[in-house]
Motif scaffolding. Structure first.
Motif: not given
Ligand code: ADP
Length: 397
Positions: A100-106, A162-163
Motif C-alpha cells: 500500500l505504501d509505494k516505498y514499502h512496495q518497492r 507520494a508514497r
C-alpha cells in the motif's frame, strides 16, 4: 457457497463487476462515499462511507460473506481488527500490507528478487514526521544519489512520488532540473515521498494475474499501455516478443506465489531499451490495463476476481480474438454532458464495445468510460483504430 460479496470502493471497477456477479449468481454490496458513484447503481446494498472508514466496513461485513477491494486506500490496521474478529478479506490483508505504501512496495519487490527501478525514500517511513524542508542532505544520503548533489543533477530527470494515495498520475512528478526539485519539495512539505530513477522506457507494459484459493494461477496476455501526462490513454493487446512475455509472466507468478494472494492483481511494467522488464507498480485489484478482458477474453478480469474470492475455480483467460485495442474516454472539460452523440458514433465502429460508467460529472482527466475494439488479425493497425476513436471522442482543437 459464497453468495454475497462486499466491495470496498464503488467506482467503475466495482461497477464492471456487475455483469460477472449476475452471471455467477452473486450479490454485490458496496462501500463507497458518494450515492452517485457508478457501482451504487448495480449494488444490492450500499454502505455510504469513506473508503478508509473501517466502522463502515464492519457494517458492510454484516451484509456479505466475503469482502474484496476495488480501491486500496484503506486503513489496514483498522481492518486487521475486523479480520481478527473473523471477517474474511480476499485478497488477504497480509498480502496488501507490503503493497500500500509505494516505498514499502518497492522494498518488498526488491527483497523477493523482482527487478525494480533504483529508488529511495525521502522521509524514512510514512509514520515518521518528515523534516521540512527536505534537505539536500536527505536526498544525498540515499544510495541513488552517490556523488553528492552533483550526483543528483547528473541524474535528472528523476521521479518523485507520494508514497500513498497516488492514482492516475496524481502523486507522480517527473522532475527535470534542480529548480523544479526545490520548488516541488517545498510544495510537498509534510508528505512522505519516494524518489526514483527515471526509466527511459521503450514501452510501458502491464499484465493481469489471478490466483485462486487452491493456488491455481492464471495470467492474461501482456499488453502495452500508453500514458499521457501519467494517465492511461490506451492499451494495445497484441503479440509480444517471447522473452518479454516470459519475463512479465515470471514476475506475475513470483509475486502471487510469494504473497500467496487470493484475488487478481494488475502489474505495471517498464520495458527498457535493452529488453529488460522492470516492475513499476502493483495494483492489488482489477486494473485499467485489464479492461479489454471484458470483451476480448473468455473470462473477464472482473469475473476472475469474483471467482477467486468466492472460492470458485478460475475461468479461462484466453483471448476470443487475435488482438484488441482499449481506449479510455477521459473527461476534457467540466460538464454534466452525457456525450450521447459521441458514444453513438463510437458504437457504430466495427467490432467495438462502448462502456460508459454513468458518472454525472465530467472533469478534465476523469475516466468516464472506455472503448474496446476487437481485431481479427494481430497485424491490424490498432494504433489507427485508437486514433479514430480519439478523433470521435476529443473535440478537435
Ligand atoms: P499512479 O500510481 O498514479 O499510476 P505511477 O507510479 O504508475 O503512478 O506513474 C504514472 C506514470 O508516470 C507511469 O505510467 C509512467 O508513465 C510515469 N512514471 C512513473 N514512474 C516512472 C519512472 N521511474 N520513470 C519513468 N516514468 C515513470
Amino acid at each position: 457457497m459464497v453468495k454475497r460479496v462486499g466491495v470496498i470502493g464503488g467506482g467503475q471497477l466495482a461497477w464492471m463487476m456487475g455483469s460477472a456477479a449476475q452471471k455467477l449468481g452473486i450479490e454485490l454490496v458496496v462501500q463507497t462515499p458518494h450515492a452517485d458513484d457508478p457501482a451504487v447503481a448495480i449494488a444490492h446494498h450500499t454502505v455510504l462511507a469513506a473508503i478508509a472508514d473501517a466502522q463502515a466496513t464492519a457494517e458492510l461485513a454484516k451484509h456479505c460473506d466475503v469482502i474484496t477491494f476495488e480501491n486500496e486506500f484503506v486503513d489496514l490496521d483498522a481492518l486487521s481488527k475486523l479480520a481478527a474478529q473473523g471477517v474474511p478479506f480476499y485478497p488477504q490483508l497480509e498480502t496488501l500490507a507490503p503493497l500500500l505504501d509505494k516505498y514499502h512496495q518497492r522494498q518488498y519487490l526488491q527483497d523477493i528478487g523482482l527487478p525494480v527501478p533504483k529508488f529511495a525514500a525521502i522521509a524514512k517511513d510514512s509514520s515518521d514526521p518528515p523534516s521540512p524542508p527536505f534537505s539536500r542532505g536527505e536526498l544525498v544520503e540515499s544510495p541513488l544519489f552517490q556523488g553528492g548533489f552533483r550526483g543528483i543533477s547528473s541524474k535528472f530527470p528523476i521521479v518523485l512520488k507520494a508514497r500513498r494515495h497516488g492514482y492516475d498520475g496524481q502523486g507522480t512528478w517527473i522532475i527535470r532540473n534542480e529548480g523544479e526539485l526545490h520548488a516541488k519539495l517545498q510544495q510537498l512539505q509534510g508528505r512522505s515521498l519516494l524518489v526514483e530513477e527515471f526509466v527511459p522506457f521503450e514501452k510501458e507494459l502491464a499484465i493481469m494475474v489471478a490466483r485462486s484459493q487452491t493456488g491455481e494461477i492464471v495470467t492474461y496476455p501482456v499488453v502495452e499501455t500508453q500514458q499521457v501526462d501519467q494517465v492511461c490513454r490506451r492499451v494495445f493487446v497484441t503479440e509480444f516478443d517471447a522473452s518479454v512475455a516470459q519475463q512479465a509472466e515470471a514476475i506475475a507468478h513470483t509475486l502471487m506465489e510469494k504473497l500467496q494472494v487470493v484475488g487478481i492483481f494488475g502489474i505495471e511494467l517498464f520495458l527498457t531499451p535493452e529488453g529488460k522488464v522492470l516492475v513499476n507498480e502493483i495494483a492489488p485489484r482489477t486494473h485499467n490495463s485489464g479492461h479489454f478482458t471484458l470483451d476480448a477474453c473468455e473470462t473477464s478480469q472482473f469475473e476472475q476476481q469474483l471467482r477467486a474470492v468466492c472460492g470458485l475455480p478460475l475461468g479461462n483467460p484466453s483471448m476470443r480474438c487475435k488482438a484488441a485495442v482499449m481506449v479510455n474516454l477521459l473527461g476534457y472539460e467540466s460538464s454534466e454532458n452525457s456525450y450521447l452523440n459521441q458514444r453513438q458514433k463510437l458504437a457504430q465502429l466495427p467490432n467495438t464495445f462502448v462502456h460508459w460508467y454513468g458518472k454525472t460529472q465530467s472533469r478534465p482527466g476523469r475516466k468516464l468510460g472506455h472503448v474496446t475494439t476487437l481485431l481479427k488479425d494481430s497485424g491490424d493497425d490498432g494504433r489507427a483504430i485508437a486514433q479514430t476513436i480519439e478523433a470521435i471522442w476529443y473535440p478537435s482543437s
